[in-house]
Write a protein that holds these residues in place. Structure first.
Motif, PDB file in Angstrom:
ATOM      1  N   PHE A  32      74.064  32.990  91.985  1.00 56.88           N
ATOM      2  CA  PHE A  32      73.155  33.653  91.045  1.00 56.88           C
ATOM      3  C   PHE A  32      73.231  35.167  91.203  1.00 56.88           C
ATOM      4  O   PHE A  32      73.345  35.896  90.220  1.00 56.88           O
ATOM      5  CB  PHE A  32      71.740  33.137  91.298  1.00 56.88           C
ATOM      6  N   LEU A  33      73.178  35.628  92.461  1.00 53.70           N
ATOM      7  CA  LEU A  33      73.228  37.073  92.713  1.00 53.70           C
ATOM      8  C   LEU A  33      74.554  37.668  92.256  1.00 53.70           C
ATOM      9  O   LEU A  33      74.591  38.741  91.656  1.00 53.70           O
ATOM     10  CB  LEU A  33      73.013  37.353  94.213  1.00 53.70           C
ATOM     11  N   VAL A  34      75.645  36.971  92.542  1.00 60.60           N
ATOM     12  CA  VAL A  34      76.966  37.478  92.151  1.00 60.60           C
ATOM     13  C   VAL A  34      77.074  37.582  90.636  1.00 60.60           C
ATOM     14  O   VAL A  34      77.558  38.583  90.097  1.00 60.60           O
ATOM     15  CB  VAL A  34      78.081  36.560  92.727  1.00 60.60           C
ATOM     16  N   LYS A  35      76.576  36.585  89.924  1.00 60.54           N
ATOM     17  CA  LYS A  35      76.613  36.632  88.452  1.00 60.54           C
ATOM     18  C   LYS A  35      75.836  37.822  87.940  1.00 60.54           C
ATOM     19  O   LYS A  35      76.276  38.529  87.034  1.00 60.54           O
ATOM     20  CB  LYS A  35      76.048  35.333  87.864  1.00 60.54           C
ATOM     21  N   ASN A  36      74.648  38.056  88.514  1.00 61.46           N
ATOM     22  CA  ASN A  36      73.824  39.181  88.070  1.00 61.46           C
ATOM     23  C   ASN A  36      74.503  40.513  88.388  1.00 61.46           C
ATOM     24  O   ASN A  36      74.448  41.441  87.582  1.00 61.46           O
ATOM     25  CB  ASN A  36      72.443  39.134  88.721  1.00 61.46           C
ATOM     26  N   LEU A  37      75.150  40.597  89.538  1.00 59.04           N
ATOM     27  CA  LEU A  37      75.857  41.835  89.889  1.00 59.04           C
ATOM     28  C   LEU A  37      77.005  42.085  88.925  1.00 59.04           C
ATOM     29  O   LEU A  37      77.245  43.218  88.508  1.00 59.04           O
ATOM     30  CB  LEU A  37      76.392  41.753  91.318  1.00 59.04           C
ATOM     31  N   LYS A  38      77.720  41.030  88.554  1.00 58.06           N
ATOM     32  CA  LYS A  38      78.834  41.200  87.625  1.00 58.06           C
ATOM     33  C   LYS A  38      78.336  41.678  86.268  1.00 58.06           C
ATOM     34  O   LYS A  38      78.953  42.537  85.647  1.00 58.06           O
ATOM     35  CB  LYS A  38      79.598  39.870  87.471  1.00 58.06           C
ATOM     36  N   LYS A  39      77.191  41.137  85.825  1.00 57.19           N
ATOM     37  CA  LYS A  39      76.617  41.571  84.555  1.00 57.19           C
ATOM     38  C   LYS A  39      76.242  43.046  84.628  1.00 57.19           C
ATOM     39  O   LYS A  39      76.499  43.807  83.693  1.00 57.19           O
ATOM     40  CB  LYS A  39      75.362  40.758  84.218  1.00 57.19           C
ATOM     41  N   ALA A  40      75.630  43.442  85.724  1.00 55.35           N
ATOM     42  CA  ALA A  40      75.172  44.822  85.880  1.00 55.35           C
ATOM     43  C   ALA A  40      76.353  45.781  86.014  1.00 55.35           C
ATOM     44  O   ALA A  40      76.321  46.896  85.492  1.00 55.35           O
ATOM     45  CB  ALA A  40      74.275  44.943  87.103  1.00 55.35           C
TER      46      ALA A  40
END
Length: 41
Positions: A32-40
């Motif tokens: 979840f965190l990695v996905k959010n970081l990639k989006k950001a």
């Protein structure tokens, strides 16, 4: 309740299952965190 006390009382099979489930939760959180970081980023 102290985690060390719990480990002594729990039989080895249940302990293994608990460790696996903790790992699954951590892995899901990391994904979840990695996905959010990639989006950001």
């Amino acid at each position: 309740m102290n985690q060390n006390e719990t480990k002594k009382d729990v039989n080895p099979e249940i302990r293994k299952e608990l460790e696996k489930s903790k790992l699954k939760v951590l892995t899901n959180e990391n994904d979840f965190l990695v996905k959010n970081l990639k989006k950001a980023g």
